[in-house]
Write an enzyme that holds these catalytic residues in place. Structure first.
Site, PDB file in Angstrom:
ATOM      1  N   TYR A   1      -5.315   8.531 -13.085  1.00 58.87           N
ATOM      2  CA  TYR A   1      -4.144   8.095 -12.321  1.00 58.87           C
ATOM      3  C   TYR A   1      -2.947   8.955 -12.757  1.00 58.87           C
ATOM      4  O   TYR A   1      -2.510   8.885 -13.905  1.00 58.87           O
ATOM      5  CB  TYR A   1      -3.901   6.621 -12.652  1.00 58.87           C
TER       6      TYR A   1
ATOM      7  N   ASN B   1       0.838  -1.204   0.000  1.00 56.42           N
ATOM      8  CA  ASN B   1       0.000   0.000   0.000  1.00 56.42           C
ATOM      9  C   ASN B   1       0.871   1.253   0.000  1.00 56.42           C
ATOM     10  O   ASN B   1       2.029   1.237   0.419  1.00 56.42           O
ATOM     11  CB  ASN B   1      -0.936   0.006   1.214  1.00 56.42           C
TER      12      ASN B   1
ATOM     13  N   LEU C   1     -11.033  -2.735  11.652  1.00 58.99           N
ATOM     14  CA  LEU C   1     -12.153  -3.421  12.324  1.00 58.99           C
ATOM     15  C   LEU C   1     -11.776  -4.840  12.714  1.00 58.99           C
ATOM     16  O   LEU C   1     -12.448  -5.456  13.542  1.00 58.99           O
ATOM     17  CB  LEU C   1     -13.382  -3.454  11.405  1.00 58.99           C
ATOM     18  N   GLY C   2     -10.759  -5.379  12.080  1.00 57.75           N
ATOM     19  CA  GLY C   2     -10.377  -6.754  12.342  1.00 57.75           C
ATOM     20  C   GLY C   2      -9.571  -7.299  11.182  1.00 57.75           C
ATOM     21  O   GLY C   2      -9.178  -6.549  10.280  1.00 57.75           O
TER      22      GLY C   2
ATOM     23  N   ILE D   1      -9.392  -9.871   8.003  1.00 55.88           N
ATOM     24  CA  ILE D   1     -10.133 -10.710   7.054  1.00 55.88           C
ATOM     25  C   ILE D   1      -9.314 -11.994   6.900  1.00 55.88           C
ATOM     26  O   ILE D   1      -8.110 -11.931   6.605  1.00 55.88           O
ATOM     27  CB  ILE D   1     -10.274 -10.015   5.688  1.00 55.88           C
TER      28      ILE D   1
ATOM     29  N   PHE E   1       2.911  -8.883  -5.660  1.00 51.96           N
ATOM     30  CA  PHE E   1       3.123  -9.010  -4.214  1.00 51.96           C
ATOM     31  C   PHE E   1       1.873  -8.809  -3.361  1.00 51.96           C
ATOM     32  O   PHE E   1       1.826  -9.268  -2.228  1.00 51.96           O
ATOM     33  CB  PHE E   1       4.233  -8.045  -3.758  1.00 51.96           C
TER      34      PHE E   1
ATOM     35  N   PHE F   1       0.289  -6.570  -8.526  1.00 52.46           N
ATOM     36  CA  PHE F   1      -0.161  -7.961  -8.503  1.00 52.46           C
ATOM     37  C   PHE F   1       0.889  -8.943  -7.961  1.00 52.46           C
ATOM     38  O   PHE F   1       0.568  -9.856  -7.209  1.00 52.46           O
ATOM     39  CB  PHE F   1      -0.533  -8.348  -9.942  1.00 52.46           C
TER      40      PHE F   1
ATOM     41  N   SER G   1      -9.458  -2.413  -3.759  1.00 54.27           N
ATOM     42  CA  SER G   1      -8.499  -2.315  -4.857  1.00 54.27           C
ATOM     43  C   SER G   1      -9.152  -2.447  -6.238  1.00 54.27           C
ATOM     44  O   SER G   1     -10.256  -2.985  -6.370  1.00 54.27           O
ATOM     45  CB  SER G   1      -7.481  -3.439  -4.635  1.00 54.27           C
TER      46      SER G   1
HETATM   47  C1  LIG Z   1       3.882  -0.252  -7.624  1.00 59.58           C
HETATM   48  C2  LIG Z   1       2.486  -0.254  -7.061  1.00 59.58           C
HETATM   49  C3  LIG Z   1       1.413  -0.427  -7.905  1.00 59.58           C
HETATM   50  C4  LIG Z   1       0.106  -0.432  -7.386  1.00 59.58           C
HETATM   51  N1  LIG Z   1      -0.942  -0.645  -8.234  1.00 59.58           N
HETATM   52  C5  LIG Z   1      -2.193  -0.726  -7.755  1.00 59.58           C
HETATM   53  C6  LIG Z   1      -3.289  -0.989  -8.625  1.00 59.58           C
HETATM   54  O1  LIG Z   1      -3.126  -1.155  -9.831  1.00 59.58           O
HETATM   55  N2  LIG Z   1      -4.527  -1.090  -8.066  1.00 59.58           N
HETATM   56  C7  LIG Z   1      -4.722  -0.959  -6.721  1.00 59.58           C
HETATM   57  O2  LIG Z   1      -5.857  -1.109  -6.272  1.00 59.58           O
HETATM   58  N3  LIG Z   1      -3.710  -0.678  -5.890  1.00 59.58           N
HETATM   59  C8  LIG Z   1      -2.455  -0.572  -6.363  1.00 59.58           C
HETATM   60  N4  LIG Z   1      -1.413  -0.318  -5.510  1.00 59.58           N
HETATM   61  C9  LIG Z   1      -1.666  -0.158  -4.070  1.00 59.58           C
HETATM   62  C10 LIG Z   1      -1.648  -1.495  -3.295  1.00 59.58           C
HETATM   63  O3  LIG Z   1      -1.037  -2.496  -4.037  1.00 59.58           O
HETATM   64  C11 LIG Z   1      -3.060  -1.908  -2.925  1.00 59.58           C
HETATM   65  O4  LIG Z   1      -3.559  -1.032  -1.939  1.00 59.58           O
HETATM   66  C12 LIG Z   1      -3.227  -3.350  -2.425  1.00 59.58           C
HETATM   67  O5  LIG Z   1      -4.599  -3.615  -2.385  1.00 59.58           O
HETATM   68  C13 LIG Z   1      -2.610  -3.632  -1.086  1.00 59.58           C
HETATM   69  O6  LIG Z   1      -2.578  -5.036  -0.908  1.00 59.58           O
HETATM   70  P1  LIG Z   1      -1.543  -5.695   0.107  1.00 59.58           P
HETATM   71  O7  LIG Z   1      -1.857  -7.131   0.195  1.00 59.58           O
HETATM   72  O8  LIG Z   1      -0.170  -5.337  -0.276  1.00 59.58           O
HETATM   73  O9  LIG Z   1      -1.966  -4.975   1.442  1.00 59.58           O
HETATM   74  P2  LIG Z   1      -1.045  -4.246   2.523  1.00 59.58           P
HETATM   75  O10 LIG Z   1      -0.288  -3.166   1.876  1.00 59.58           O
HETATM   76  O11 LIG Z   1      -0.287  -5.239   3.277  1.00 59.58           O
HETATM   77  O12 LIG Z   1      -2.168  -3.624   3.457  1.00 59.58           O
HETATM   78  C14 LIG Z   1      -3.011  -2.602   3.008  1.00 59.58           C
HETATM   79  C15 LIG Z   1      -4.060  -2.317   4.087  1.00 59.58           C
HETATM   80  O13 LIG Z   1      -4.914  -3.448   4.215  1.00 59.58           O
HETATM   81  C16 LIG Z   1      -4.850  -3.993   5.530  1.00 59.58           C
HETATM   82  N5  LIG Z   1      -4.876  -5.447   5.399  1.00 59.58           N
HETATM   83  C17 LIG Z   1      -4.036  -6.235   4.693  1.00 59.58           C
HETATM   84  N6  LIG Z   1      -4.422  -7.526   4.784  1.00 59.58           N
HETATM   85  C18 LIG Z   1      -5.533  -7.550   5.570  1.00 59.58           C
HETATM   86  C19 LIG Z   1      -6.386  -8.569   6.046  1.00 59.58           C
HETATM   87  N7  LIG Z   1      -6.210  -9.845   5.736  1.00 59.58           N
HETATM   88  N8  LIG Z   1      -7.416  -8.221   6.852  1.00 59.58           N
HETATM   89  C20 LIG Z   1      -7.636  -6.928   7.185  1.00 59.58           C
HETATM   90  N9  LIG Z   1      -6.854  -5.924   6.757  1.00 59.58           N
HETATM   91  C21 LIG Z   1      -5.819  -6.230   5.958  1.00 59.58           C
HETATM   92  C22 LIG Z   1      -3.554  -3.453   6.124  1.00 59.58           C
HETATM   93  O14 LIG Z   1      -3.613  -3.394   7.524  1.00 59.58           O
HETATM   94  C23 LIG Z   1      -3.459  -2.094   5.464  1.00 59.58           C
HETATM   95  O15 LIG Z   1      -4.266  -1.167   6.130  1.00 59.58           O
HETATM   96  C24 LIG Z   1      -0.099  -0.257  -5.999  1.00 59.58           C
HETATM   97  C25 LIG Z   1       1.006  -0.080  -5.151  1.00 59.58           C
HETATM   98  C26 LIG Z   1       2.282  -0.060  -5.683  1.00 59.58           C
HETATM   99  C27 LIG Z   1       3.449   0.137  -4.760  1.00 59.58           C
END
Ligand SMILES: Cc1cc2nc3c(=O)[nH]c(=O)nc-3n(C[C@H](O)[C@H](O)[C@H](O)COP(=O)(O)OP(=O)(O)OC[C@H]3O[C@@H](n4cnc5c(N)ncnc54)[C@H](O)[C@@H]3O)c2cc1C
Length: 570
Positions: free
Chosen positions: A469, A139, A268-269, A271, A205, A203, A216
């Site tokens: 974007y 994120n 909130l918790g 998932i 990671f 995607f 997302s």
């Molecule tokens: C290079 C780059 C490209 C990106 N492109 C996109 C894109 O195309 N589209 C897009 O939507 N976003 C994009 N993002 C942003 C990011 O990838 C998204 O926000 C993604 O959904 C985060 O997923 P994550 O698993 O890495 O979550 P994290 O970064 O680990 O967490 C994000 C938030 O979700 C919470 N969280 C994580 N897992 C859980 C769980 N199981 N239960 C409850 N809360 C949880 C965390 O506490 C945090 O608040 C991009 C980021 C980067 C750096």
């Protein structure tokens, strides 16, 4: 096997952006940002010199943890604490590269089942530690950073919960554990003949739980929807107990609790699993390039196609500046194809395509469906002066789509500020918003007296509007890097808000967007969110400081994001 990203940048530590294969790219960047041989180099600090803060410990909590998890699921080593300190925004990377890691978690836990998460959340609630759920850590709004300064800080890395638990072939649904990272989730589903079709740029990671927690959007959202459109049911482990929604296609039994959990950013918790809509793995993926003389024509083409319900899988329209950047990534063609390309370029220039805008349009499905969509859509976009480049551009784009984020690390090594900002607006407001945001950033570069880059693309399209974007970059102001970044971030966010855009279309709120939340959802809306937080997490265990501004925060009519940013001094 969990794949960690590099601690100081984006992505796979083994992958290096292939700058050598793109001889036009670096000169383009140098010109846009005013870099030259004398530009200062800003590599990350030496890993060996990086000191993490002494970990705090809560003996009662750790005793409970030892009763629930095996030793291999508990990591208190500096390597894991460091990797889990931040997400991947510019401020995150800037700080970690400087060795500023005061907000590192004290311990990282790796639960392997829903029952283990329940036990850990209950123990945290009993003993007063703070929990942050961590998916891929991708994120870019400060979502996974610990902000509490008193209690023990515990990060729950969800990636060992990554199985497809069940596939329902009749209903086209799959029950999937929330820690599944994109590639594993797609591989597992595709082995069963299905696909989720959610492919954000991150995607490689990001995980299902992170996608759900941040609402997302993947590149193919035009066909498959945003993540909130794909969820059918889920389980959330909150301090008040487990909330499980019912597996049913639609319901009118009160407000939709799936949609209350989706976007809750871990406050909130946790998932733990979700039932997701899936679809048969598409047999054909066909992506095409189309050039437009300007952003307006391309945008009108998308609007017409979408409103006539001829839905391609993806539209991505780059403005002239982003198109130039995209073209600079192309290897120059030699021989006959080079000659043909130069003739086409001349032809297009003479017809008003001097600063063209590149659109990628994608079709996925069985061969018959793809052919039919292509027959419908390509003539429609041509009507708006779209010049069809064919599908070889599409093949190159598909091949390179996950490489581009790696470029930021190179730029950060050369003292550059680079980040993105995104929004969405209804069609009637979209182009005015686009011009306003672009102008405000260009004007600011001028005011501050240094060159800068801003480019934009339409990333997701709907019948009623679309998402914009923006990527912006310049050289950093030494010693004032974060103030500089937040000045630009504040300007562009203010411009979104004043011009009818949403605070975020898909990156969520974290702490970076928090100061604008009241203006986004109104005061009663904020009170409703506070009520939810209080009902599910009355003691404030889960991800403190994110999404909801504190009740005593000053009015957000003059937001001061910098004040809410937990920046420590080096
Ligand atoms: C290079 C780059 C490209 C990106 N492109 C996109 C894109 O195309 N589209 C897009 O939507 N976003 C994009 N993002 C942003 C990011 O990838 C998204 O926000 C993604 O959904 C985060 O997923 P994550 O698993 O890495 O979550 P994290 O970064 O680990 O967490 C994000 C938030 O979700 C919470 N969280 C994580 N897992 C859980 C769980 N199981 N239960 C409850 N809360 C949880 C965390 O506490 C945090 O608040 C991009 C980021 C980067 C750096």
């Amino acid at each position: 096997m969990i794949k960690d990203m590099k601690w100081w940048g984006w992505g796979d530590p083994a992958f290096v952006f292939p700058l050598d294969e793109k001889p036009l790219l670096w000169p383009f960047i140098q010109k846009s940002l005013g870099l030259n041989a004398a530009t200062r180099q800003t590599p990350p600090v030496d890993r060996a010199s990086l000191r993490l803060p002494e970990p705090r410990t809560n003996a009662a909590f750790m005793q409970a943890v030892q009763g629930v998890l095996k030793p291999g699921q508990i990591a208190g080593d500096d390597e894991q604490r460091l990797i889990h300190t931040y997400g991947k925004s510019f401020p995150d990377l800037f700080r970690v590269r400087q060795g500023i890691v005061g907000n590192a978690p004290d311990v990282v836990l790796f639960p392997e089942s829903h029952a283990e998460v329940e036990a850990l959340v209950a123990a945290a609630t009993r003993t007063g530690v703070k929990l942050v759920a961590f998916g891929g850590g991708t994120n870019i709004v400060g979502g996974v950073e610990h902000l509490d300064t008193a209690a023990m800080r515990v990060t729950l890395d969800m990636r060992r919960m990554s199985r497809v638990l069940e596939i329902d072939r009749d209903s086209w649904t799959a029950t999937i554990e929330a820690g599944a990272p994109g590639p594993k989730l797609e591989d597992d589903l595709q082995a069963l003949g299905f696909s989720l079709g959610h492919m954000p740029d991150s995607f490689e990671f990001a995980t299902l739980g992170g996608w759900l927690a941040t609402r997302s959007a993947g590149m193919q959202s035009d066909a498959y929807g945003k993540i909130e459109d794909m969820v059918v049911a889920l389980k959330l482990v909150s301090p008040a107990g487990t909330l499980a929604t019912k597996l049913t296609p639609k319901s009118s039994a009160g407000p939709d609790l799936d949609q209350i959990v989706v976007g809750s950013e871990g406050i909130l918790g946790v998932i733990t699993e979700a039932v997701m809509k899936v679809h048969p793995n598409p047999a054909v993926k066909d992506y095409h390039g189309v050039l437009f003389p300007d952003f307006e024509s391309g945008s009108a083409a998308i609007h017409e196609v979408i409103s006539r319900r001829a839905a391609p899988t993806m539209f991505r329209l780059q403005d002239a500046d982003e198109t130039q950047l995209a073209f600079s990534m192309k290897a120059p063609s030699a021989g006959l194809s080079g000659f043909i390309q130069s003739q086409v370029k001349k032809y297009l220039k003479a017809r008003g395509y001097a600063q063209p805008c590149l659109m990628m349009v994608g079709f996925e499905g069985d061969a018959e469906y793809v052919a039919e969509m292509r027959r419908k859509v390509i003539p429609m976009v041509k009507k708006h002066r779209g010049f069809h480049l064919g599908n070889s551009v599409g093949k190159t784009w598909t091949k390179n789509k996950f490489a581009v984020p790696y470029l930021r690390d190179i730029l950060m090594n050369h003292g550059c500020m680079v980040d993105v900002a995104e929004t969405a607006a209804v069609w009637s407001k979209l182009l005015p918003l686009y011009h306003a945001a672009r102008n405000v950033i260009k004007e600011q570069f001028k005011k501050e007296g240094y060159p800068g880059y801003i480019g934009c693309h339409i990333s997701h399209s709907y019948v009623d509007g679309a998402s914009l974007y923006f990527t912006f970059a310049s050289q950093q102001l030494p010693g004032k890097e974060l103030e500089q970044y937040y000045r630009f971030k504040r300007l562009i966010t203010e411009t979104f808000m004043r011009n009818g855009g949403t605070l975020s279309h898909h990156h969520s709120v974290g702490y970076e967007h928090r100061p604008w939340m009241e203006r986004e959802v109104t005061r009663p809306g904020l009170e409703a969110l506070r009520g939810l937080k209080h009902a599910l997490d009355p003691h404030g265990v889960m991800n403190p400081g994110k999404l909801i501004p504190p009740a005593d925060a000053k009015t957000t009519s003059a937001p001061t994001p910098a004040a809410s940013i937990p920046v420590e001094t080096p």
